[in-house]
Write a protein that holds these residues in place. Structure first.
Motif, PDB file in Angstrom:
ATOM      1  N   VAL B  15       0.842  -1.201   0.000  1.00 11.43           N
ATOM      2  CA  VAL B  15       0.000   0.000   0.000  1.00 11.43           C
ATOM      3  C   VAL B  15       0.872   1.245   0.000  1.00 11.43           C
ATOM      4  CG1 VAL B  15      -1.624   1.336   1.377  1.00 11.43           C
ATOM      5  CG2 VAL B  15      -1.966  -1.105   1.096  1.00 11.43           C
ATOM      6  N   PRO B 198       3.772  -8.524  -7.414  1.00  8.00           N
ATOM      7  CA  PRO B 198       2.536  -9.032  -6.821  1.00  8.00           C
ATOM      8  C   PRO B 198       1.830 -10.027  -7.734  1.00  8.00           C
ATOM      9  CG  PRO B 198       2.336  -6.685  -7.367  1.00  8.00           C
ATOM     10  CD  PRO B 198       3.685  -7.117  -7.827  1.00  8.00           C
ATOM     11  N   VAL B 199       1.615 -11.221  -7.220  1.00  9.44           N
ATOM     12  CA  VAL B 199       0.880 -12.257  -7.957  1.00  9.44           C
ATOM     13  C   VAL B 199      -0.211 -12.766  -7.017  1.00  9.44           C
ATOM     14  CG1 VAL B 199       1.042 -14.424  -9.223  1.00  9.44           C
ATOM     15  CG2 VAL B 199       3.037 -12.916  -9.111  1.00  9.44           C
ATOM     16  N   PRO B 200      -1.390 -12.169  -7.063  1.00  4.51           N
ATOM     17  CA  PRO B 200      -2.388 -12.453  -6.037  1.00  4.51           C
ATOM     18  C   PRO B 200      -2.913 -13.886  -6.040  1.00  4.51           C
ATOM     19  CG  PRO B 200      -3.263 -10.938  -7.699  1.00  4.51           C
ATOM     20  CD  PRO B 200      -1.816 -11.105  -7.993  1.00  4.51           C
ATOM     21  N   ASP B 201      -2.990 -14.503  -7.206  1.00  2.12           N
ATOM     22  CA  ASP B 201      -3.542 -15.849  -7.253  1.00  2.12           C
ATOM     23  C   ASP B 201      -2.487 -16.865  -6.801  1.00  2.12           C
ATOM     24  OD1 ASP B 201      -5.766 -17.672  -8.239  1.00  2.12           O
ATOM     25  OD2 ASP B 201      -4.038 -18.441  -9.335  1.00  2.12           O
ATOM     26  N   LEU B 203      -2.320 -20.165  -6.959  1.00  2.00           N
ATOM     27  CA  LEU B 203      -1.988 -21.197  -7.942  1.00  2.00           C
ATOM     28  C   LEU B 203      -1.015 -20.650  -8.986  1.00  2.00           C
ATOM     29  CD1 LEU B 203      -2.693 -24.083  -8.899  1.00  2.00           C
ATOM     30  CD2 LEU B 203      -4.534 -23.086 -10.254  1.00  2.00           C
ATOM     31  N   ASP B 362     -17.717 -10.430   2.845  1.00  2.00           N
ATOM     32  CA  ASP B 362     -16.670  -9.889   2.016  1.00  2.00           C
ATOM     33  C   ASP B 362     -15.520  -9.443   2.940  1.00  2.00           C
ATOM     34  OD1 ASP B 362     -16.546  -8.645  -0.948  1.00  2.00           O
ATOM     35  OD2 ASP B 362     -15.447  -7.420   0.493  1.00  2.00           O
ATOM     36  N   ALA B 364     -13.703  -6.971   3.119  1.00  2.00           N
ATOM     37  CA  ALA B 364     -13.768  -5.569   3.554  1.00  2.00           C
ATOM     38  C   ALA B 364     -14.770  -5.368   4.681  1.00  2.00           C
ATOM     39  CB  ALA B 364     -14.136  -4.680   2.374  1.00  2.00           C
ATOM     40  N   GLU B 365     -15.693  -6.307   4.811  1.00  2.00           N
ATOM     41  CA  GLU B 365     -16.726  -6.153   5.824  1.00  2.00           C
ATOM     42  C   GLU B 365     -16.277  -6.736   7.166  1.00  2.00           C
ATOM     43  OE1 GLU B 365     -20.412  -7.941   4.711  1.00  2.00           O
ATOM     44  OE2 GLU B 365     -21.533  -6.983   6.308  1.00  2.00           O
ATOM     45  N   SER B 367     -13.567  -6.468   9.139  1.00  2.00           N
ATOM     46  CA  SER B 367     -13.067  -5.573  10.184  1.00  2.00           C
ATOM     47  C   SER B 367     -14.190  -4.738  10.779  1.00  2.00           C
ATOM     48  CB  SER B 367     -11.985  -4.648   9.627  1.00  2.00           C
ATOM     49  OG  SER B 367     -10.873  -5.401   9.232  1.00  2.00           O
ATOM     50  N   ALA B 368     -15.067  -4.246   9.908  1.00  2.00           N
ATOM     51  CA  ALA B 368     -16.167  -3.412  10.409  1.00  2.00           C
ATOM     52  C   ALA B 368     -17.079  -4.212  11.327  1.00  2.00           C
ATOM     53  CB  ALA B 368     -16.957  -2.850   9.227  1.00  2.00           C
ATOM     54  N   SER B 371     -15.110  -4.906  14.666  1.00  2.00           N
ATOM     55  CA  SER B 371     -14.904  -3.735  15.513  1.00  2.00           C
ATOM     56  C   SER B 371     -16.200  -3.244  16.132  1.00  2.00           C
ATOM     57  CB  SER B 371     -14.264  -2.612  14.709  1.00  2.00           C
ATOM     58  OG  SER B 371     -12.989  -3.019  14.319  1.00  2.00           O
ATOM     59  N   SER B 372     -17.303  -3.452  15.435  1.00  2.00           N
ATOM     60  CA  SER B 372     -18.580  -3.016  15.992  1.00  2.00           C
ATOM     61  C   SER B 372     -19.250  -4.131  16.781  1.00  2.00           C
ATOM     62  CB  SER B 372     -19.490  -2.539  14.860  1.00  2.00           C
ATOM     63  OG  SER B 372     -19.648  -3.576  13.912  1.00  2.00           O
ATOM     64  N   ARG B 380     -11.312 -16.174  12.270  1.00  2.00           N
ATOM     65  CA  ARG B 380     -10.299 -15.129  12.115  1.00  2.00           C
ATOM     66  C   ARG B 380      -8.922 -15.756  12.315  1.00  2.00           C
ATOM     67  NH1 ARG B 380     -10.792  -9.137  11.535  1.00  2.00           N
ATOM     68  NH2 ARG B 380      -8.628  -8.531  11.663  1.00  2.00           N
ATOM     69  N   LEU B 402      -8.675  -4.673  20.149  1.00  2.00           N
ATOM     70  CA  LEU B 402      -8.804  -5.900  19.352  1.00  2.00           C
ATOM     71  C   LEU B 402      -9.395  -7.059  20.154  1.00  2.00           C
ATOM     72  CD1 LEU B 402      -5.609  -6.140  17.134  1.00  2.00           C
ATOM     73  CD2 LEU B 402      -7.821  -5.178  16.625  1.00  2.00           C
TER      74      LEU B 402
END
Lengths: 335, 481
Positions: B15, B198-201, B203, B362, B364-365, B367-368, B371-372, B380, B402
């Motif tokens: 990042v 970066p090679v995300p896959d 395989l 997903d 991205a969901e 952590s939200a 945390s809530s 996890r 955490l």
């Protein structure tokens, strides 16, 4: 796509006037489509679960930190307000900056365009170069061995998702025979041969998984219809060679649908690049969309979607402009 | 041997080069290790050794730590890495407007004093015997002070004192680094250039290793490690580490606030079946955070064993007492292996009369939701760690952000406090063994498998002697031929 044409009933327009009229009309279309696409994508992205704040602050973020960041990024404002602010920035030429990396959205999108553009162009060329002669020959030898084999292969390919072909190609040509790289991208500006080596496998995977078999099936079908027309029989009666008849009398009128489909396929291929660029680790727009979506980097995602919308409208405008060249009976309605 | 060009395959793109914007030391942030190096380094046994800092000594009560830097270390722009540079970096982590992901790690720092150009003292709000280990993590990455000013693009133009210097970076394509000719350790690094791709896959990443496109990559799944092991041109260094996959139980309310229900869920886990179904018999079964080779491991720590009758009896007792059927939501990342795990758990817990609804999330969901506290059971990963403080305590200490389970146990907090403040190694072992017992009996999470991490690389490459599971020191890596 929409094709606004009339055939034969009007006096043929002058090509220059026709092009200008089409461009004026498409300019209006472009603006309308962009507004609709940007609004639609804004609404859809807003519905996505997840929060970009955690991509920035990390898992240790407290609710207070998240709330403060929402305020800073205007994520606490109502959707219409955020959309209005985004449009206002867009008019000023500012697509915003990535929530995660801080990179300008314009830079993030434009530095990835060359890879995706090259991948799509090479895939289209491969698809057309292989599909057109195969379709002509299959139509000419309708029902014979080649026609049956090619039709079977096209049916198989059209059923194969891009990732299956991509994985198979990587295993065969990169791992087994070590002929081509499995991953990585060499820009054209760095090395011509390196670039060619890095584009071959992804381009074949993209071409074979959709455009090539689709073009083959469509053109074969149109060619078979055309070859049954009276003027083809007349040409044969005049003693013209089969090769000449196929190339000069049959192919051109059979190509109108193919050209239309080519424009449509480019839009679909932009979707296919999401899978292909991820598997082959290519730095293109599809990959940008994947990573931005995963991190809920909505500003970058919005910019990438907008670019694709612009590209689709421009490509289809170009396709419309090609019709009168292919068939003089076709001209654009100048309204 | 000296020289060579190494291409490393990573699972995603970095990042930022800003040390404040990274968390953890997974392979995604390895470029920062190559560019910045670290002030101190961690040994496999959890002890800390000098690196850019020659020493770090505590006061007798562990409320002050004094760091002595090696003299003569320079950033790649020629400026000096001194105590002022260290202070500038730590100040920035603590600046709330920066939103540093390391701020919570350094929350105990109340003041920093520059004693002389190479000496800095950290004043802490409470004793911390493991404070030095923080400088083996993100706070140990020191950027040149000239890059910390407002307006500088630290995200993509880093200046560090590490073994490599950034040459070019096209995001999602390649990041090229070249040898830092003024690196402070003479004779190092061995490599001429280092490229991260970066090679995300997963395989495809294995395929790239086999085809030679990349020569090194890390993997955290057994299938990829097995696939790389089968190739004679590749070498694999893989091991299980502390931490691993766990099931967080939200104990704030509902059935999971009752220890009987949490215990019954643990008793309903058939780990042998899980091992066969999900891991092909290669699961490293966990009864707590520590692996069997850790000094903190306790074999009989009280973690419930598979016992369907006892589990069913406990659930029946709860249901007759409350009049409510135990029905829970299981949240998992929306990926095939997690969904398979969820379905297996659903069938196991159905046998003890617990109804499970699976909710794929997903990433991205996640952590939200965590945390809530908007979950009941969630899968996890607790990343591999060597030193329990703070990388284990932050997940379970009562007041930690955490502490997703919401369970507050004074005994558990006391054990962590003891481990953090005790200077005697035997006492620390005793404290963390107590942590293991407390976690096994209070059950904020259900343990089932320790995480595996492996590096697969060309047989022509040597990784050096000091690499840990999640950290590679790139100046030590070289080609044998």
């Amino acid at each position: 796509m929409t094709v606004s044409t009339t055939i034969g009933t009007r006096r043929a327009a002058r090509p220059g006037r026709s092009v200008m009229t089409a461009l004026r009309r498409r300019g209006g279309h472009l603006l309308a489509v962009l507004l609709l696409v940007s609004l639609g994508s804004f609404l859809m992205l807003d519905l996505l679960p997840g929060d970009p704040s955690y991509a920035i602050l990390g898992d240790t973020a407290t609710p207070e930190q998240v709330a403060a960041l929402h305020h800073e990024l205007n994520l606490d404002r109502a959707l219409p307000v955020r959309y209005g602010m985004w449009l206002e920035d867009l008019v000023r030429g500012d697509l915003g900056h990535s929530y995660r990396t801080g990179q300008s959205t314009f830079d993030a999108v434009t530095e990835r365009i060359p890879t995706t553009l090259e991948l799509i162009i090479v895939s289209q060329l491969l698809a057309l170069v292989l599909a057109v002669p195969a379709a002509i020959y299959a139509a000419y030898r309708r029902g014979r061995v080649f026609d049956r084999l090619a039709a079977g292969a096209a049916f198989g390919l059209i059923s194969a998702p891009p990732f299956v072909l991509a994985v198979a190609f990587i295993f065969l040509f990169a791992v087994k025979f070590r002929l081509l790289p499995a991953t990585g991208w060499t820009p054209l500006s760095d090395s011509l041969t390196g670039n060619a080596r890095s584009v071959v496998l992804p381009a074949f995977a993209l071409a074979l998984s959709g455009p090539l078999p689709t073009y083959f099936r469509l053109l074969r079908s149109d060619m078979i219809d055309t070859l049954q027309q009276d003027y083809i029989s007349m040409a044969k009666a005049k003693g013209l060679s089969d090769r000449y008849i196929l190339a000069r009398h049959a192919l051109r009128p059979s190509s109108v649908s193919l050209v239309t489909l080519t424009g449509v396929q480019i839009g679909r291929m932009l979707g296919g690049t999401v899978v292909i660029e991820t598997l082959f680790a290519l730095p293109g727009l599809g990959r940008l969309i994947t990573t931005s979506l995963a991190a809920r980097d909505l500003i970058v995602l919005q910019g990438a979607v907008l670019f694709i919308a612009v590209a689709c409208v421009l490509i289809n405008t170009a396709v419309d402009l090609v019709y009168p060249i292919l068939d003089p009976r076709v001209h654009h309605v100048g309204r | 041997m000296q020289g060579g060009d190494l291409t490393v395959g990573t699972s995603g793109e970095l990042v930022s080069f800003d040390p404040a914007k990274i968390s953890g030391f997974g392979t995604l942030v390895h470029p920062l290790l190559a560019v910045y190096d670290t002030l101190l380094r961690l040994n496999a046994d959890g002890t800390v050794r000098p690196n850019m800092a020659a020493s770090m000594k505590p006061s007798t009560d562990f409320t002050m730590w004094t760091m002595q830097l090696n003299a003569g270390i320079r950033f790649s722009d020629g400026s000096v890495l001194d105590a002022a540079a260290v202070k500038a970096n730590i100040d920035r982590h603590l600046d709330k407007s920066v939103k540093s992901q390391s701020a919570s790690l350094l929350a105990g720092v109340t003041e920093m004093t520059i004693e002389d150009p190479t000496t800095i003292t950290f004043h802490l709000s409470s004793p911390d015997v493991a404070f030095d280990s923080l400088f083996t993590l993100q706070p140990g990455l020191i950027a040149a002070p000239s890059t910390l000013v407002a307006g500088y693009d630290l995200d993509s133009k880093p200046i560090g004192a590490g073994p490599f210097v950034l040459q070019s970076w096209q995001r999602d394509s390649e990041m090229k680094l070249s040898r830092n000719t003024d690196y402070w350790q003479s004779g190092l690094p061995y490599l001429d250039t280092l490229t991260f791709r970066p090679v995300p896959d997963t395989l495809t990443r294995v395929s790239s290793l086999k085809s030679g496109d990349i020569q090194l990559s890390s993997f955290i799944d057994q299938t990829s490690i097995d696939s790389a092991t089968d190739d004679k041109d590749l070498a694999v260094d893989a091991e299980y580490g502390n931490g691993g996959d766990v099931l967080f139980l939200n104990s704030r309310s509902g059935p999971l606030s009752d220890l009987r229900v949490r215990t019954a869920l643990a008793q309903g886990l058939d780990l042998d079946a899980m091992n066969q179904v999900l891991f092909g018999g290669k699961m490293n079964v966990a009864n707590g955070p520590f692996t069997t080779d850790s000094p903190y491991y306790v074999a009989d720590n009280g973690y419930p064993t598979f016992d369907v009758s006892a589990a069913k009896a406990a659930i029946d007792a709860y249901q007759s007492e409350t009049g409510q059927k135990v029905s829970l939501e299981l949240a998992v990342n929306n990926v095939p292996d997690r969904i398979q795990l969820a379905q297996l758990l659903q069938s196991m817990w159905q046998a003890i009369d617990v109804e499970i609804t699976i909710t794929p999330l997903d990433p991205a969901e996640v952590s939200a939701r965590f945390s809530s506290a908007n979950f009941q059971i969630a899968v996890r990963n607790i990343p591999t760690f060597t030193e329990p403080e703070p990388l284990l305590s932050r997940w379970f200490y009562g007041s930690s952000p955490l502490n997703f389970s919401g369970l507050v146990s004074p005994q558990l907090d006391a054990a962590f406090d003891s481990g953090r403040t005790s200077s005697d190694s035997a006492d620390r072992v005793s404290a963390y063994q107590e942590v293991s017992r407390q976690l096994a009996t209070t059950l904020p999470v259900l343990w089932y498998a320790h995480g595996v991490r492996g590096y697969a690389h060309s047989v022509k490459l040597t990784l050096g002697p000091d690499n840990l599971q999640n950290v590679l020191w790139y100046e030590e890596i070289g080609f044998t031929s």
